[in-house]
Design a protein around this motif. Structure first.
Motif, PDB file in Angstrom:
ATOM      1  N   THR A   8      24.350   4.706  58.630  1.00 15.53           N
ATOM      2  CA  THR A   8      23.139   5.004  59.392  1.00 15.53           C
ATOM      3  C   THR A   8      23.080   6.487  59.692  1.00 15.53           C
ATOM      4  O   THR A   8      24.088   7.094  60.053  1.00 15.53           O
ATOM      5  N   ILE A   9      21.909   7.066  59.536  1.00 13.10           N
ATOM      6  CA  ILE A   9      21.701   8.489  59.794  1.00 13.10           C
ATOM      7  C   ILE A   9      20.550   8.633  60.782  1.00 13.10           C
ATOM      8  O   ILE A   9      19.472   8.064  60.562  1.00 13.10           O
ATOM      9  N   PRO A  10      20.733   9.360  61.868  1.00 11.15           N
ATOM     10  CA  PRO A  10      19.598   9.622  62.755  1.00 11.15           C
ATOM     11  C   PRO A  10      18.479  10.332  61.999  1.00 11.15           C
ATOM     12  O   PRO A  10      18.737  11.238  61.198  1.00 11.15           O
ATOM     13  N   VAL A  11      17.257   9.920  62.229  1.00 18.16           N
ATOM     14  CA  VAL A  11      16.118  10.534  61.538  1.00 18.16           C
ATOM     15  C   VAL A  11      16.118  12.041  61.739  1.00 18.16           C
ATOM     16  O   VAL A  11      15.854  12.815  60.808  1.00 18.16           O
ATOM     17  N   ASP A  12      16.470  12.481  62.954  1.00 20.36           N
ATOM     18  CA  ASP A  12      16.448  13.917  63.255  1.00 20.36           C
ATOM     19  C   ASP A  12      17.502  14.690  62.477  1.00 20.36           C
ATOM     20  O   ASP A  12      17.403  15.922  62.364  1.00 20.36           O
ATOM     21  N   ASP A  13      18.535  13.995  61.964  1.00 18.01           N
ATOM     22  CA  ASP A  13      19.604  14.667  61.218  1.00 18.01           C
ATOM     23  C   ASP A  13      19.291  14.815  59.736  1.00 18.01           C
ATOM     24  O   ASP A  13      19.995  15.537  59.027  1.00 18.01           O
ATOM     25  N   PHE A  14      18.252  14.128  59.271  1.00 20.34           N
ATOM     26  CA  PHE A  14      17.936  14.203  57.845  1.00 20.34           C
ATOM     27  C   PHE A  14      17.282  15.550  57.548  1.00 20.34           C
ATOM     28  O   PHE A  14      16.349  15.976  58.228  1.00 20.34           O
ATOM     29  N   ASP A  15      17.773  16.209  56.505  1.00 22.14           N
ATOM     30  CA  ASP A  15      17.262  17.527  56.127  1.00 22.14           C
ATOM     31  C   ASP A  15      15.957  17.352  55.347  1.00 22.14           C
ATOM     32  O   ASP A  15      15.951  17.078  54.145  1.00 22.14           O
ATOM     33  N   THR A  16      14.827  17.522  56.029  1.00 22.40           N
ATOM     34  CA  THR A  16      13.527  17.290  55.398  1.00 22.40           C
ATOM     35  C   THR A  16      13.210  18.328  54.325  1.00 22.40           C
ATOM     36  O   THR A  16      12.306  18.103  53.499  1.00 22.40           O
ATOM     37  N   ALA A  17      13.957  19.434  54.289  1.00 19.32           N
ATOM     38  CA  ALA A  17      13.743  20.427  53.227  1.00 19.32           C
ATOM     39  C   ALA A  17      14.055  19.842  51.855  1.00 19.32           C
ATOM     40  O   ALA A  17      13.629  20.390  50.831  1.00 19.32           O
ATOM     41  N   ARG A  18      14.793  18.740  51.823  1.00 17.56           N
ATOM     42  CA  ARG A  18      15.116  18.083  50.555  1.00 17.56           C
ATOM     43  C   ARG A  18      13.945  17.267  50.027  1.00 17.56           C
ATOM     44  O   ARG A  18      14.006  16.770  48.894  1.00 17.56           O
ATOM     45  N   LEU A  19      12.915  17.094  50.833  1.00 23.29           N
ATOM     46  CA  LEU A  19      11.786  16.251  50.447  1.00 23.29           C
ATOM     47  C   LEU A  19      10.620  17.110  49.969  1.00 23.29           C
ATOM     48  O   LEU A  19      10.477  18.271  50.364  1.00 23.29           O
ATOM     49  N   PRO A  20       9.747  16.534  49.135  1.00 23.24           N
ATOM     50  CA  PRO A  20       8.560  17.274  48.691  1.00 23.24           C
ATOM     51  C   PRO A  20       7.641  17.598  49.873  1.00 23.24           C
ATOM     52  O   PRO A  20       7.608  16.870  50.866  1.00 23.24           O
ATOM     53  N   GLU A  21       6.919  18.696  49.740  1.00 19.85           N
ATOM     54  CA  GLU A  21       5.929  19.026  50.767  1.00 19.85           C
ATOM     55  C   GLU A  21       4.917  17.891  50.861  1.00 19.85           C
ATOM     56  O   GLU A  21       4.557  17.263  49.872  1.00 19.85           O
ATOM     57  N   GLY A  22       4.475  17.632  52.073  1.00 15.80           N
ATOM     58  CA  GLY A  22       3.540  16.538  52.295  1.00 15.80           C
ATOM     59  C   GLY A  22       4.226  15.231  52.649  1.00 15.80           C
ATOM     60  O   GLY A  22       3.542  14.238  52.946  1.00 15.80           O
ATOM     61  N   SER A  23       5.587  15.225  52.623  1.00 16.87           N
ATOM     62  CA  SER A  23       6.314  13.988  52.953  1.00 16.87           C
ATOM     63  C   SER A  23       7.407  14.262  53.983  1.00 16.87           C
ATOM     64  O   SER A  23       8.375  13.517  54.061  1.00 16.87           O
ATOM     65  N   ARG A  24       7.241  15.318  54.758  1.00 14.57           N
ATOM     66  CA  ARG A  24       8.296  15.749  55.680  1.00 14.57           C
ATOM     67  C   ARG A  24       8.053  15.358  57.130  1.00 14.57           C
ATOM     68  O   ARG A  24       8.807  15.770  58.013  1.00 14.57           O
ATOM     69  N   GLU A  25       7.025  14.568  57.374  1.00 14.03           N
ATOM     70  CA  GLU A  25       6.733  14.135  58.739  1.00 14.03           C
ATOM     71  C   GLU A  25       7.466  12.827  59.017  1.00 14.03           C
ATOM     72  O   GLU A  25       7.110  11.771  58.487  1.00 14.03           O
ATOM     73  N   PRO A  26       8.546  12.863  59.864  1.00 18.56           N
ATOM     74  CA  PRO A  26       9.307  11.641  60.132  1.00 18.56           C
ATOM     75  C   PRO A  26       8.411  10.510  60.628  1.00 18.56           C
ATOM     76  O   PRO A  26       7.526  10.724  61.465  1.00 18.56           O
ATOM     77  N   GLY A  27       8.652   9.332  60.094  1.00 16.08           N
ATOM     78  CA  GLY A  27       7.890   8.159  60.504  1.00 16.08           C
ATOM     79  C   GLY A  27       6.695   7.870  59.635  1.00 16.08           C
ATOM     80  O   GLY A  27       6.174   6.745  59.638  1.00 16.08           O
ATOM     81  N   SER A  28       6.248   8.851  58.866  1.00 14.60           N
ATOM     82  CA  SER A  28       5.076   8.633  58.024  1.00 14.60           C
ATOM     83  C   SER A  28       5.460   7.807  56.797  1.00 14.60           C
ATOM     84  O   SER A  28       6.619   7.736  56.392  1.00 14.60           O
ATOM     85  N   ALA A  29       4.446   7.182  56.194  1.00 14.05           N
ATOM     86  CA  ALA A  29       4.703   6.384  54.995  1.00 14.05           C
ATOM     87  C   ALA A  29       5.234   7.263  53.867  1.00 14.05           C
ATOM     88  O   ALA A  29       6.129   6.852  53.109  1.00 14.05           O
ATOM     89  N   ALA A  30       4.701   8.483  53.773  1.00 11.42           N
ATOM     90  CA  ALA A  30       5.166   9.405  52.724  1.00 11.42           C
ATOM     91  C   ALA A  30       6.621   9.790  52.945  1.00 11.42           C
ATOM     92  O   ALA A  30       7.401   9.899  51.988  1.00 11.42           O
ATOM     93  N   PHE A  31       7.007   9.990  54.211  1.00  9.89           N
ATOM     94  CA  PHE A  31       8.398  10.326  54.540  1.00  9.89           C
ATOM     95  C   PHE A  31       9.329   9.193  54.133  1.00  9.89           C
ATOM     96  O   PHE A  31      10.355   9.416  53.476  1.00  9.89           O
ATOM     97  N   LYS A  32       8.982   7.979  54.489  1.00 11.83           N
ATOM     98  CA  LYS A  32       9.838   6.837  54.176  1.00 11.83           C
ATOM     99  C   LYS A  32       9.982   6.647  52.674  1.00 11.83           C
ATOM    100  O   LYS A  32      11.084   6.394  52.163  1.00 11.83           O
ATOM    101  N   ALA A  33       8.879   6.804  51.943  1.00  6.57           N
ATOM    102  CA  ALA A  33       8.940   6.648  50.497  1.00  6.57           C
ATOM    103  C   ALA A  33       9.798   7.742  49.863  1.00  6.57           C
ATOM    104  O   ALA A  33      10.600   7.480  48.957  1.00  6.57           O
TER     105      ALA A  33
END
Length: 213
Positions: A8-33
Motif C-alpha cells: 500500500t502506498i499513500p496517494v500523497d507519496d506517489f510521484d505524479t511526475a511519472r504520469l502523463p500530463e492531464g492525469s496528475r490530479e489524485p482521485g480523478s479517473a485519469a489519475f487512477k487509470a
C-alpha cells in the motif's frame, strides 16, 4: 502459484511526475487509470498479473509474480534503477521465508541503494524502514535500530517501523542488556550527522524505544 505480493502506498507519496500530463490530479479517473498502467508497466518485465485498487488516501497494489521469479533480485533491480517507489514496497513485502542464506550478497546491494535513497531524500520514511529491514536481515541490529528510529522521527505513526523497532530492540535487549543495547543504538544514530539525531528531551520517543529505556 507464487504467493501474491501486496503493498500500500499513500496517494500523497506517489510521484505524479511519472504520469502523463492531464492525469496528475489524485482521485480523478485519469489519475487512477494512469497509476494502474504505471504498475502494469512496472512489473511487465517480471510478468504475472497486477491489480490496483484505490481508496481516498491509498493506492493498493496486488501482484502475482510468475513462477520461479527471484523476488529479492527483482526488488534490487528496481532499486538499482532508482525506482524506489516500486522497489521499496516490494522489498518490505518479502518475508524471511522468501530469503535464503545465499541472498546475503543481494541484501548488501539493497542496503547500498537504500543508503543512496535516504541520502537523497532524508524525509522518505519508507526508505528508512526498508534500510532497517535490510540491515536487520543482514544481522546489523544497531544500524537497523538507528534506521527504524529515523523512520519514526520522520513519521511517528509508521506502524511498520514501530513494530520492527520493537522486535530488533527486544532481541538486542535480550542478548546484551538494556544499557549496552541503547548505547550502541545511540552511537549508530550519531554516525548520521545532519540527517538523524537521537530524540532530545521533550521530543516524542517511539513507544517501542520507551519500553527499552
Amino acid at each position: 502459484m507464487k504467493r501474491p505480493i501486496e503493498f500500500t502506498i499513500p496517494v500523497d507519496d506517489f510521484d505524479t511526475a511519472r504520469l502523463p500530463e492531464g492525469s496528475r490530479e489524485p482521485g480523478s479517473a485519469a489519475f487512477k487509470a494512469a497509476v494502474a498502467r504505471f504498475y502494469e508497466d512496472e512489473f511487465a518485465q517480471a510478468e504475472g498479473s497486477v491489480a490496483v485498487r484505490f481508496s481516498e488516501t491509498e493506492i493498493r497494489v496486488k501482484w502475482i509474480p510468475k513462477e520461479g521469479l527471484d523476488l529479492l533480485s527483482y526488488a534490487v533491480r528496481l532499486l538499482s534503477a532508482g525506482d524506489y517507489r516500486a522497489g521499496i514496497p516490494l522489498l518490505l513485502s518479502l518475508k524471511e521465508a522468501d530469503m535464503a542464506e545465499s541472498d546475503m550478497g543481494k541484501l548488501d546491494e539493497a542496503r547500498a541503494h537504500l543508503e543512496s535513497a535516504v541520502a537523497l531524500e532524508p524525509q522518505y520514511a519508507a526508505a528508512w524502514v526498508a534500510l532497517g529491514v535490510a540491515q536487520q536481515r543482514s544481522r546489523m541490529p544497531d544500524e537497523a535500530i538507528a534506521s527504524f528510529v529515523a523512520a519514526l522521527l520522520v513519521d511517528p505513526e509508521n506502524s511498520y517501523a514501530e513494530r520492527s523497532l520493537g522486535a530488533v530492540l527486544g532481541s538486542a535487549l535480550e542478548s546484551r542488556g538494556s544499557r549496552e543495547a541503547l548505547s550502541a543504538s545511540h552511537h549508530s544514530c550519531s554516525q548520521r550527522p545532519g540527517r538523524l539525531r537521537w530524540p532530545r528531551p521533550g521530543r516524542r520517543i517511539p513507544r517501542a524505544l520507551r519500553r527499552g529505556r
